[in-house]
Design a protein around this motif. Structure first.
Motif, short mmCIF file in Angstrom:
data_model
loop_
_atom_site.label_atom_id
_atom_site.label_comp_id
_atom_site.label_asym_id
_atom_site.label_seq_id
_atom_site.Cartn_x
_atom_site.Cartn_y
_atom_site.Cartn_z
N PHE A 1 -3.01 9.60 -1.38
CA PHE A 1 -3.31 9.34 0.29
C PHE A 1 -3.48 7.70 0.44
O PHE A 1 -4.05 7.10 -0.42
CB PHE A 1 -4.33 10.22 0.87
N TYR A 2 -3.33 7.40 1.59
CA TYR A 2 -3.51 6.14 2.18
C TYR A 2 -4.44 6.05 3.06
O TYR A 2 -4.46 6.97 4.01
CB TYR A 2 -2.11 5.23 2.54
N GLU A 3 -5.77 5.32 3.07
CA GLU A 3 -6.80 5.67 4.12
C GLU A 3 -7.49 4.08 4.52
O GLU A 3 -7.34 3.25 3.47
CB GLU A 3 -8.07 6.18 3.79
N ALA A 4 -7.39 3.68 5.69
CA ALA A 4 -8.20 2.52 6.17
C ALA A 4 -9.85 2.82 6.33
O ALA A 4 -9.95 3.73 7.16
CB ALA A 4 -7.49 2.01 7.32
N ILE A 5 -10.53 1.72 5.76
CA ILE A 5 -11.92 1.90 6.06
C ILE A 5 -12.61 0.65 6.46
O ILE A 5 -11.80 -0.46 6.12
CB ILE A 5 -12.53 2.35 4.77
N SER A 6 -13.52 0.66 6.84
CA SER A 6 -14.25 -0.77 7.34
C SER A 6 -15.54 -0.84 6.61
O SER A 6 -16.25 -0.03 6.17
CB SER A 6 -14.33 -1.02 8.73
N ALA A 7 -15.99 -2.19 6.49
CA ALA A 7 -17.10 -2.48 5.96
C ALA A 7 -18.33 -2.06 6.61
O ALA A 7 -19.54 -2.05 6.44
CB ALA A 7 -17.31 -4.12 5.93
N ASP A 8 -18.15 -1.59 8.14
CA ASP A 8 -19.44 -1.08 9.04
C ASP A 8 -19.18 0.41 8.99
O ASP A 8 -19.82 0.93 9.99
CB ASP A 8 -19.24 -1.74 10.32
N ALA B 1 0.76 -1.17 -0.12
CA ALA B 1 0.01 -0.05 -0.01
C ALA B 1 0.87 1.37 -0.07
O ALA B 1 0.49 2.18 -0.72
CB ALA B 1 -0.88 0.13 1.31
N LEU B 2 1.92 1.27 0.85
CA LEU B 2 2.79 2.35 0.73
C LEU B 2 3.60 2.43 -0.55
O LEU B 2 3.93 3.68 -1.02
CB LEU B 2 3.84 2.15 2.05
N LEU B 3 3.82 1.40 -1.34
CA LEU B 3 4.46 1.54 -2.59
C LEU B 3 3.80 2.30 -3.34
O LEU B 3 4.16 2.90 -4.45
CB LEU B 3 4.71 0.12 -3.15
N HIS B 4 2.07 2.35 -3.24
CA HIS B 4 1.45 3.01 -4.03
C HIS B 4 1.16 4.48 -3.64
O HIS B 4 0.34 5.22 -4.15
CB HIS B 4 -0.08 2.33 -4.29
N THR B 5 1.40 4.68 -2.35
CA THR B 5 0.78 6.05 -1.56
C THR B 5 2.29 6.98 -1.61
O THR B 5 2.13 8.11 -2.04
CB THR B 5 0.83 5.78 -0.29
N ILE B 6 3.37 6.34 -1.37
CA ILE B 6 4.70 7.25 -1.31
C ILE B 6 5.94 6.68 -2.14
O ILE B 6 6.76 7.35 -2.30
CB ILE B 6 4.98 7.36 0.15
N GLY B 7 5.44 5.65 -2.88
CA GLY B 7 6.77 4.85 -3.58
C GLY B 7 6.51 4.91 -4.90
O GLY B 7 5.82 5.81 -5.35
N PRO B 8 7.34 4.35 -5.87
CA PRO B 8 7.27 4.53 -7.34
C PRO B 8 6.25 4.03 -8.08
O PRO B 8 5.82 4.42 -9.09
CB PRO B 8 8.55 3.68 -7.70
N GLU B 9 5.30 3.41 -7.34
CA GLU B 9 4.10 2.91 -7.99
C GLU B 9 2.73 4.06 -7.74
O GLU B 9 1.76 3.90 -8.41
CB GLU B 9 3.43 1.61 -7.46
N ARG B 10 3.01 5.11 -7.19
CA ARG B 10 2.13 6.25 -6.75
C ARG B 10 1.75 6.88 -7.92
O ARG B 10 2.40 6.93 -9.04
CB ARG B 10 2.48 7.02 -5.67
N VAL B 11 0.41 7.21 -7.95
CA VAL B 11 -0.01 8.22 -9.24
C VAL B 11 -0.50 9.53 -8.47
O VAL B 11 -0.90 9.60 -7.37
CB VAL B 11 -0.87 7.54 -9.88
N ILE C 1 5.67 1.79 9.91
CA ILE C 1 6.89 1.94 8.77
C ILE C 1 7.27 3.25 8.39
O ILE C 1 8.48 3.33 8.41
CB ILE C 1 6.48 0.81 7.65
N VAL C 2 6.53 3.86 8.19
CA VAL C 2 6.68 5.31 7.97
C VAL C 2 7.38 6.00 8.89
O VAL C 2 8.29 6.74 8.48
CB VAL C 2 5.20 6.19 7.48
N ARG C 3 6.84 5.94 10.17
CA ARG C 3 7.68 6.71 11.33
C ARG C 3 9.01 6.23 11.50
O ARG C 3 9.74 6.86 12.22
CB ARG C 3 6.71 6.59 12.55
N THR C 4 9.42 4.92 10.87
CA THR C 4 10.48 4.27 11.13
C THR C 4 11.53 4.98 10.10
O THR C 4 12.97 4.76 10.19
CB THR C 4 10.58 2.92 11.41
#
Length: 533
Positions: free
Chosen positions: A154-161, A91-101, A126-129
């Motif tokens: 941006f990266y966001e965590a959501i839930s089914a509820d 997920a970070l690879l797509h948020t701050i890494g080379p796969e991000r758009v 991971i980010v904070r480290t």
């Protein structure tokens, strides 16, 4: 012979295409990350060889125009193999890494807020480290959101509820522990949103579930077909670490095969041994071990009625010829257009147990369509006499009524129990001819005691059913609803999971239990051959 679904390519050293070097780029970038819980010097993110092969298989293969071939990854992995850590890193690879758009939405979705927070916490740790990553990101912790302001991704965590999520246009979706999602609403929203974004990626990371009453079953079953070569779809990458259903679940070689992390020290081998020892003593622990640690997708529903191995103890022959003329009770579950119709006869024995035998009915015209939909061999069952196909595309109730009349001629039928919902005409016809047709509504008041008595008989190994395959399938499909007082009742769940035979069996056993009746053991003609367990 069907091809195995096991991902041998992860370990065989075969070449993974990487014409543009994107797989190598992803591996190198992930190798620069750190993890706060890493035991290694300098706390590097641990990307073990089997995980590296997965990363290369996702990002390396490309179409001629340079776009990624893989669009969906189905990662079926037992607990403890760090699938959440790997998925969070991707997920970070797509948020701050080379796969991000630019402006890319990276979503991790889980069954509930607590589970969603786990993947987010991994990514945030991971980010904070990594000082450079921490300096270039903004954290909105109360929203479980991590933003890369420079590109607006941006990266966001959501839930089914968490209510509606319409309007999303994700570039990356992690569907975490999909087997636990209570319904498919969020899945459908995210899945439809992914097609709006060119080059989007969906990763399903889950352990095995139970039954077929969840969206994960369909996704994993489709991935199995791809893995076996039955479906040609290179956009789906199946990574299915699951043991065979009939494996020796205590065999540590099986554990190592389906837990690729064991070779690198995770999960804890001694911990697995302890769980296995407990599983040998307790059925529930054994089933949990098979599901969660060996990834065996269990056949029964999420809330099973009884252990099917205990049920199978009653699979000895039930000789109907020897039971001719003996008192019996019939339970009848008439179907709508989409269900089976079942008639089950129950006889009492002096041990407080029962002998049962079913008769099933299904529309002849839809037999093969039903087989494809339900995934069971209706035509074979019909050929073997386990199901009676009736003319037309709905069950012919006249055939069912004729069968009941024939049973009344053959056996000393004491009662014929119907739920009146669909049975009013048949009930009246039989009653007018002097046959003992009675109402037994399928509500809590009548069915909860019926279910309890049936459970007592099965668990006590006092139900002989002859191993009838359709009846067994119905019992294996049962989901149970429990009320606040602890009363239990069957629940049909998803339409393809038929339980009609089990319902009719509960009705018949309940009526046999309620009536004193004459035991077959009181007859001079009775012999032990009547029931062979």
């Amino acid at each position: 012979m069907a091809r195995s679904t096991f991902p041998e390519w992860i370990f065989d050293g075969s070449e993974i295409a990487d014409p543009m070097g994107r797989g190598e780029r992803a591996v190198r970038w992930l190798g620069k990350l750190k993890h706060p819980k890493s035991p290694l010097p300098g706390k590097p993110f641990q990307l073990d060889p089997w995980q590296e092969r997965i990363v290369r298989a996702i990002y390396g293969p490309r179409h001629a125009d340079g776009t990624r071939i893989v669009k969906t990854v189905v990662l079926l992995l037992p607990r403890g193999n760090r699938k959440t850590s790997l998925a969070a890193a991707l997920a970070l690879l797509h948020t701050i890494g080379p796969e991000r758009v630019p402006g890319g939405e990276v979503i991790s979705a889980a069954a509930d807020r607590k589970q969603a927070r786990l993947a987010y916490a991994e990514a945030l740790g991971i980010v904070r480290t990594v000082p450079q990553a921490a300096a270039n990101t903004r954290v909105v912790d109360y929203r479980n959101r991590l933003t890369f302001p420079r590109d607006g991704s941006f990266y966001e965590a959501i839930s089914a509820d968490a209510g509606t999520q319409h309007g999303r246009t994700p570039a990356f979706v992690l569907a975490d522990e999909l087997h636990a999602w209570p319904k498919r609403d969020l899945w459908d929203v995210l899945r439809s949103g992914l097609v709006k974004q060119k080059g989007s990626l969906l990763i399903v990371a889950t352990t095995a579930g139970r039954g077929q009453e969840n969206v994960a079953w369909d996704i994993v079953e489709d991935a199995r077909k791809v893995a076996r070569g039955e479906v040609d779809d290179p956009s789906i990458l199946p990574i299915l670490f699951e043991a065979e259903r009939d494996c020796d679940w205590t065999d540590e070689d099986v554990w190592h095969r389906v837990n690729p992390g064991l070779a690198h020290g995770y999960p804890d081998l001694e911990g697995l041994r302890q769980l296995a020892r407990e599983g040998q003593r307790r059925i529930g622990d054994r089933e949990a071990f098979r599901q969660l640690n060996l990834n065996i997708w269990l056949d029964h529903s999420a809330d099973p009625f009884v252990d099917m191995e205990v049920y199978d103890a009653g699979a000895g022959e039930v000789d109907l010829e020897l039971l001719a003329g003996e008192p019996c009770w019939l339970g009848v579950d008439l179907s709508s257009n989409h269900d089976l119709t079942a008639v089950v006869a129950a006889w009492r024995d002096e041990r407080g147990g029962y002998l049962v035998h079913p008769w099933f009915f299904c529309p002849e015209q839809n037999l093969r369509i039903r087989a494809d939909r339900d995934g069971v061999p209706y035509p074979s069952w019909a050929d073997q006499g386990f199901i009676t196909p009736t003319p037309g595309n709905v069950v012919d109730f006249r055939t069912v009524e004729d069968t009941i009349r024939g049973l009344c001629d053959r056996f000393a039928v004491q009662e014929i129990a119907f739920d009146p919902h669909l049975a009013r005409n048949m009930l009246n016809n039989l009653a007018e001819d002097g046959l003992p047709a009675v109402e037994m509504r399928q509500g809590w008041v009548t069915m909860a005691p019926a279910v309890k008595e049936l459970e007592r008989a099965i668990v006590g190994r006092q139900l002989a059913h002859g191993g009838h395959p359709v009846l067994r399938w119905c019992f294996d499909n049962i989901a149970v609803h429990t009320d606040s007082a602890g009363n239990r009742m069957f629940h049909k769940g998803k339409s393809r999971d038929r339980i009609d035979g089990a319902v009719a069996c509960a009705m018949a056993v309940s009526r046999a239990s309620a009536e004193a009746g004459a035991s077959i053991y009181d007859s001079d003609e009775w012999s032990p051959e009547l029931m062979v367990l």
